[in-house]
Design a protein around this motif. Structure first.
Motif, PDB file in Angstrom:
ATOM      1  N   ASP A 161       0.774  -1.371   0.275  1.00 43.95           N
ATOM      2  CA  ASP A 161       0.186  -0.597  -0.144  1.00 43.95           C
ATOM      3  C   ASP A 161       1.049   1.143  -0.006  1.00 43.95           C
ATOM      4  OD1 ASP A 161      -2.356  -1.446   0.256  1.00 43.95           O
ATOM      5  OD2 ASP A 161      -3.057  -0.793   2.065  1.00 43.95           O
ATOM      6  N   TYR A 162       1.506   1.227   1.317  1.00 46.56           N
ATOM      7  CA  TYR A 162       2.653   2.452   0.616  1.00 46.56           C
ATOM      8  C   TYR A 162       3.527   2.722  -0.756  1.00 46.56           C
ATOM      9  CZ  TYR A 162       2.344   3.686   5.515  1.00 46.56           C
ATOM     10  OH  TYR A 162       1.742   3.953   6.694  1.00 46.56           O
ATOM     11  N   LEU A 163       3.787   1.465  -1.561  1.00 45.83           N
ATOM     12  CA  LEU A 163       4.273   1.646  -2.688  1.00 45.83           C
ATOM     13  C   LEU A 163       2.907   1.448  -3.710  1.00 45.83           C
ATOM     14  CD1 LEU A 163       6.939   1.200  -4.730  1.00 45.83           C
ATOM     15  CD2 LEU A 163       5.725  -0.863  -4.768  1.00 45.83           C
ATOM     16  N   ILE A 164       1.996   1.587  -3.753  1.00 45.44           N
ATOM     17  CA  ILE A 164       0.728   2.309  -4.033  1.00 45.44           C
ATOM     18  C   ILE A 164       0.923   4.103  -4.565  1.00 45.44           C
ATOM     19  CG2 ILE A 164      -1.091   2.278  -5.010  1.00 45.44           C
ATOM     20  CD1 ILE A 164      -1.296  -0.882  -4.556  1.00 45.44           C
ATOM     21  N   LEU A 165       0.828   4.071  -2.691  1.00 41.65           N
ATOM     22  CA  LEU A 165       1.078   5.773  -2.071  1.00 41.65           C
ATOM     23  C   LEU A 165       1.886   6.909  -3.276  1.00 41.65           C
ATOM     24  CD1 LEU A 165      -1.100   7.702  -0.799  1.00 41.65           C
ATOM     25  CD2 LEU A 165       0.655   6.617   0.869  1.00 41.65           C
ATOM     26  N   ALA A 166       3.320   5.791  -2.617  1.00 44.40           N
ATOM     27  CA  ALA A 166       4.492   6.588  -3.547  1.00 44.40           C
ATOM     28  C   ALA A 166       4.071   6.504  -4.991  1.00 44.40           C
ATOM     29  CB  ALA A 166       5.549   5.619  -2.928  1.00 44.40           C
ATOM     30  N   LEU A 167       3.650   5.615  -5.975  1.00 48.07           N
ATOM     31  CA  LEU A 167       3.792   5.767  -6.853  1.00 48.07           C
ATOM     32  C   LEU A 167       2.211   6.860  -7.170  1.00 48.07           C
ATOM     33  CD1 LEU A 167       4.513   1.582  -7.946  1.00 48.07           C
ATOM     34  CD2 LEU A 167       6.057   3.754  -8.042  1.00 48.07           C
ATOM     35  N   SER A 168       1.311   6.617  -6.490  1.00 47.95           N
ATOM     36  CA  SER A 168       0.590   7.690  -7.500  1.00 47.95           C
ATOM     37  C   SER A 168       0.861   8.668  -6.835  1.00 47.95           C
ATOM     38  CB  SER A 168      -1.170   7.133  -6.598  1.00 47.95           C
ATOM     39  OG  SER A 168      -0.695   7.240  -5.219  1.00 47.95           O
ATOM     40  N   LEU A 169       1.575   9.369  -6.285  1.00 49.16           N
ATOM     41  CA  LEU A 169       2.648  10.628  -5.409  1.00 49.16           C
ATOM     42  C   LEU A 169       2.789  11.473  -6.633  1.00 49.16           C
ATOM     43  CD1 LEU A 169       1.844  10.733  -1.781  1.00 49.16           C
ATOM     44  CD2 LEU A 169       0.432  11.724  -3.523  1.00 49.16           C
ATOM     45  N   LEU A 221      -5.736  12.583 -15.356  1.00 52.54           N
ATOM     46  CA  LEU A 221      -5.233  11.194 -15.036  1.00 52.54           C
ATOM     47  C   LEU A 221      -4.566  11.988 -13.630  1.00 52.54           C
ATOM     48  CD1 LEU A 221      -3.130   8.694 -15.349  1.00 52.54           C
ATOM     49  CD2 LEU A 221      -0.970  10.946 -16.759  1.00 52.54           C
ATOM     50  N   MET A 222      -4.220  13.107 -13.193  1.00 53.63           N
ATOM     51  CA  MET A 222      -3.617  14.061 -12.286  1.00 53.63           C
ATOM     52  C   MET A 222      -4.773  13.684 -10.984  1.00 53.63           C
ATOM     53  SD  MET A 222      -2.483  17.229 -11.188  1.00 53.63           S
ATOM     54  CE  MET A 222      -3.838  17.840 -11.083  1.00 53.63           C
ATOM     55  N   ALA A 223      -6.035  13.676 -11.766  1.00 51.85           N
ATOM     56  CA  ALA A 223      -6.791  13.484 -10.383  1.00 51.85           C
ATOM     57  C   ALA A 223      -6.961  12.312 -10.526  1.00 51.85           C
ATOM     58  CB  ALA A 223      -8.050  14.133 -11.359  1.00 51.85           C
ATOM     59  N   ALA A 224      -7.497  11.282 -11.393  1.00 53.58           N
ATOM     60  CA  ALA A 224      -7.280   9.500 -10.831  1.00 53.58           C
ATOM     61  C   ALA A 224      -5.886   9.132  -9.725  1.00 53.58           C
ATOM     62  CB  ALA A 224      -7.226   8.780 -12.110  1.00 53.58           C
ATOM     63  N   ALA A 225      -5.126   9.532 -10.397  1.00 52.61           N
ATOM     64  CA  ALA A 225      -4.164   9.075  -9.376  1.00 52.61           C
ATOM     65  C   ALA A 225      -4.144  10.103  -7.542  1.00 52.61           C
ATOM     66  CB  ALA A 225      -2.968  10.113 -10.017  1.00 52.61           C
ATOM     67  N   LEU A 226      -4.512  11.369  -8.079  1.00 53.01           N
ATOM     68  CA  LEU A 226      -5.075  11.769  -6.544  1.00 53.01           C
ATOM     69  C   LEU A 226      -5.973  10.765  -6.070  1.00 53.01           C
ATOM     70  CD1 LEU A 226      -4.971  15.922  -6.700  1.00 53.01           C
ATOM     71  CD2 LEU A 226      -3.277  14.295  -5.495  1.00 53.01           C
ATOM     72  N   GLY A 227      -6.837  11.099  -6.488  1.00 53.23           N
ATOM     73  CA  GLY A 227      -8.587   9.364  -5.986  1.00 53.23           C
ATOM     74  C   GLY A 227      -8.038   8.266  -5.047  1.00 53.23           C
TER      75      GLY A 227
END
Length: 166
Positions: A7-15, A44-50
């Motif tokens: 989850d932290y990896l997904i969070l870091a990649l999305s940020l 794309l940015m909104a999806a990554a923020l979501g």
């Protein structure tokens, strides 16, 4: 990799996607890129923020659940309710019998910890959260316990220890 690490990896990649997309939007705007292209990047940015918000919310919820579980276990362990001497002696004796049986079955330390939590009635998910490991790992450890004990599953495992006591 544990669920938490994933989850932290997904969070870091999305940020990282949010950051890179933001820089790209600024550069594209300065270069006179068509508005449609910039809108696609904003989406794309909104999806990554979501995604980042969802993962953050999920991490917080699981952390609250772990804190609550640990608190509940502490309350039970440290309850000030006086115990009947006979009940206390039986509890201690059962604990020794469980440890002895775990020895006979050849359970590893991890399997012993999972076995005790299973006997306390915790779910696979709760055990994984408390032990900060993946549910898959706990399921594998539980399966190893049942296999070594030659028992078909969780209910038979609990009944093995409690059947003659009730």
């Amino acid at each position: 990799m544990s669920e938490r690490q994933r989850d932290y990896l997904i969070l870091a990649l999305s940020l990282l996607i949010v950051l890179a997309t933001s820089v790209d939007i600024v550069l594209d705007s300065a270069a006179g890129t068509p508005v449609e292209h910039i809108l696609h990047e904003i989406l794309l940015m909104a999806a990554a923020l979501g995604l980042a918000a969802w993962v953050t919310s999920d991490l917080r919820q699981r952390n609250r659940e772990v804190v609550q579980l640990r608190h509940e276990l502490e309350v039970v362990q440290q309850s000030g309710v006086p115990r009947n001497a006979d009940v206390e002696a039986a509890r201690v004796s059962l604990g020794h019998a469980i440890d002895s049986q775990f020895d006979d079955w050849g359970l590893s330390q991890s399997e012993r910890a999972v076995g005790r939590l299973l006997l306390k009635g915790l779910s696979i998910r709760e055990i994984a959260a408390l032990r900060e490991t993946q549910e898959k790992t706990v399921r594998q450890q539980a399966s190893a316990i049942y296999r070594k004990a030659n028992l078909p599953g969780r209910h038979a495992f609990a009944a093995w220890f409690l059947e003659d006591l009730l």
